[in-house]
Design an enzyme around this catalytic site. Structure first.
Site, short mmCIF file in Angstrom:
data_model
loop_
_atom_site.label_atom_id
_atom_site.label_comp_id
_atom_site.label_asym_id
_atom_site.label_seq_id
_atom_site.Cartn_x
_atom_site.Cartn_y
_atom_site.Cartn_z
N LYS A 178 -0.63 3.21 -3.00
CA LYS A 178 -1.38 2.96 -1.78
C LYS A 178 -0.43 2.47 -0.69
CE LYS A 178 -3.49 -0.63 -0.16
NZ LYS A 178 -3.20 -0.44 1.30
N GLY A 235 -0.91 -11.83 -2.36
CA GLY A 235 -0.43 -11.90 -3.74
C GLY A 235 -1.24 -12.86 -4.59
N GLU A 252 6.03 -9.34 -5.46
CA GLU A 252 7.18 -9.66 -4.61
C GLU A 252 6.61 -10.08 -3.27
OE1 GLU A 252 9.57 -9.87 -1.96
OE2 GLU A 252 9.81 -7.70 -1.98
N CYS A 286 11.43 -9.80 4.08
CA CYS A 286 10.91 -10.98 3.38
C CYS A 286 11.99 -12.00 3.01
CB CYS A 286 10.16 -10.55 2.11
SG CYS A 286 11.13 -9.48 1.02
N GLU A 384 6.25 -18.56 7.08
CA GLU A 384 6.91 -17.28 7.33
C GLU A 384 6.39 -16.66 8.63
OE1 GLU A 384 8.27 -13.51 4.66
OE2 GLU A 384 6.14 -14.02 4.56
#
Length: 479
Positions: A178, A235, A252, A286, A384
């Protein structure tokens, strides 16, 4: 020219979607629409999972030798190599990655990553026989884990797809992939390459969908493993689903890595390394070291050098080979990054950037932005941002720098900069993170990549990634 795609790649063929819903793709450099693609619904996921399950054994894929699978992967990579420029341009147009970076990583590094698993697969297949304390021997055997749901983000859509596809194929798995709604056109190039290469029908299937349909895929009863790259928040939700189902998952996730500058840092070398280690892909990476931990006695010198770098970077159209910093991936993402810049102006001292470049009112551009006098507890130091925003934090020596580096929920990347690389390595060992560089940062395809703490679990790259797509069985031979 606007691209119109009307099908999904399912079961080795182009299949009509189950609904008339569509995604619109946008050129990040201009803000103009460049194409539309089908938006998947639950029925499309059902079809893709069914094709993958059928292919697992009906095609002989799971039962093929590792060398046979390696040959198929190699043909797939050859077809991708012929399309490498198309891949690079497609990615740069959609997410703003400077074309020089896209050619090197999406069109180059990803192919080297795939070749690593071709070579690794060809080394597999030897019996693993171990001593047995109570019997004659123990035979350890590996088999494909099954059907994999791979959820791919928008920032490195091809590299991060291949980082899952290559080891999963080498292990004998089949996949439902996806892509992110923001970067779908490149997935059609990959699907065309798979078709040309003769990848067995159903081994690779692509369905673009939103988060809700992605959640349906993750929880689908026909899925045996989930491989996800994306935000920590997403996540956590995936981990809850997979935990309840006892379904293997690789996550990840996000980072907020520290670049630790020791007193003896070669400042010129550090500044040369910043574009790769802290600003790669317009800050949309990231693992970047976006917290710059600078020794107090050299603090002003380091801040000035970073400000000078930020002011010198060439900002422009992602397809211009001279561009060093392109646009962000979408209007919504630019809004998010700008909201953090607004927060930073109330938390710290702005020394470079902080706005939009004056050369263009089109596209999703943000100036590279440097904040000084940042406290490590500030939001711009803890959260982040995923954009070209660096927070320069002073430290009072090595022990203080290590403490600050570890004082963050994330643990994905990082770097240590010193004239003494052996000493820098000793410091790196004390940083709680999954990966870290010495006088630079660049992941290696042969070594595990992934995070600790809120940066995820499991590893990509290296033999560790292939192992994650296998079931392991011990056969105790007693006599």
């Amino acid at each position: 020219m606007e691209q119109l795609r009307g099908s999904f790649f399912i079961g080795g063929d182009w299949v009509e979607p189950a609904s008339d819903r569509r995604f619109t793709l946008v050129d990040a450099s201009s803000g103009e629409a460049i194409g539309t693609v089908p938006e998947g619904v639950e029925a499309d996921i059902d079809a893709a999972v069914a094709a993958a399950r059928k292919a697992l054994h009906a095609s002989g894929w799971a039962d093929a030798s590792p060398a046979e699978r390696a040959s198929v992967i190699e043909r797939f990579l050859a077809a991708l190599t012929a399309r490498s420029e198309d891949i690079a341009r497609s990615v740069s147009t959609q997410n703003g990655m400077p074309i020089a970076v896209s050619r090197a990583l999406e069109g180059g590094f990803s192919l080297g990553l795939g070749q690593y698993y071709v070579d690794l697969a060809r080394s597999l297949g030897q019996p693993d026989i171990r001593p047995s304390q109570m019997g004659r021997e123990t035979r350890v055997e590996h088999s494909p884990i099954g059907v994999v749901a791979a959820i791919i983000p928008w920032n490195f859509p091809v590299t991060l797809a291949i980082s899952k596809i290559a080891p999963a194929m080498a292990a004998g798995c089949t996949m439902v992939i996806k892509p992110s709604p923001g970067t779908v056109l490149d997935s059609y190039i990959l699907a065309e390459a798979a078709l040309e290469a003769g990848v067995p029908p159903g081994v690779l299937n692509w369905v673009a969908a939103d988060r809700d349909v992605g959640a349906y895929l993750i929880a689908h009863p026909g899925i045996d493993k989930v491989a996800f790259t994306g935000s920590t928040a997403a996540g956590r939700a995936i981990a809850r689903t997979c935990g309840e189902l006892l379904r293997p998952v690789t996550l990840e996730l996000g980072g907020k890595s520290a670049a630790i500058l020791l007193d003896d840092v070669d400042l010129d070398a550090f500044i040369q390394g910043v574009p790769m280690a802290s600003l790669l892909n317009n800050g949309q990476t990231c693992y970047l070291g976006t917290r710059i931990l600078a020794p107090r006695r050299r603090y002003a010198e380091i801040v000035d050098a970073l400000a000078g770098l930020a002011n010198s970077l060439v900002i422009g159209d992602a397809l211009d080979p001279d561009t060093q910093l392109g646009p962000l991936a979408s209007s919504a993402h630019r809004d998010r990054v700008e909201s953090y810049i607004a927060i930073g102006k109330n938390e710290a001292r702005l020394v470079a950037g902080g706005g939009r470049p004056s050369h263009s009112n089109r596209g999703w551009f943000v100036q590279p932005t440097i904040f000084a006098d940042v406290d490590n507890q500030a939001r711009i130091a803890q959260e982040e941002i995923f954009g070209p925003v660096l927070a320069v934090i002073p430290h009072d020596g090595e022990e203080d720098a290590i403490r600050i580096a570890n004082d963050n929920p994330a643990g994905l990347g990082g770097s240590v900069w010193s004239a003494d690389s052996a000493h820098a390595t000793d410091v790196a060992r004390r940083i709680v993170t999954g990966t870290i560089g010495i006088n630079g940062y660049l992941p290696s395809v042969g070594a595990p990549f992934g995070g600790v703490k809120a940066s995820g679990m499991g590893r990509e790259f290296g033999p560790e990634a292939l192992n994650a797509y296998q079931n392991t069985k011990s056969i105790y031979v007693m006599g």
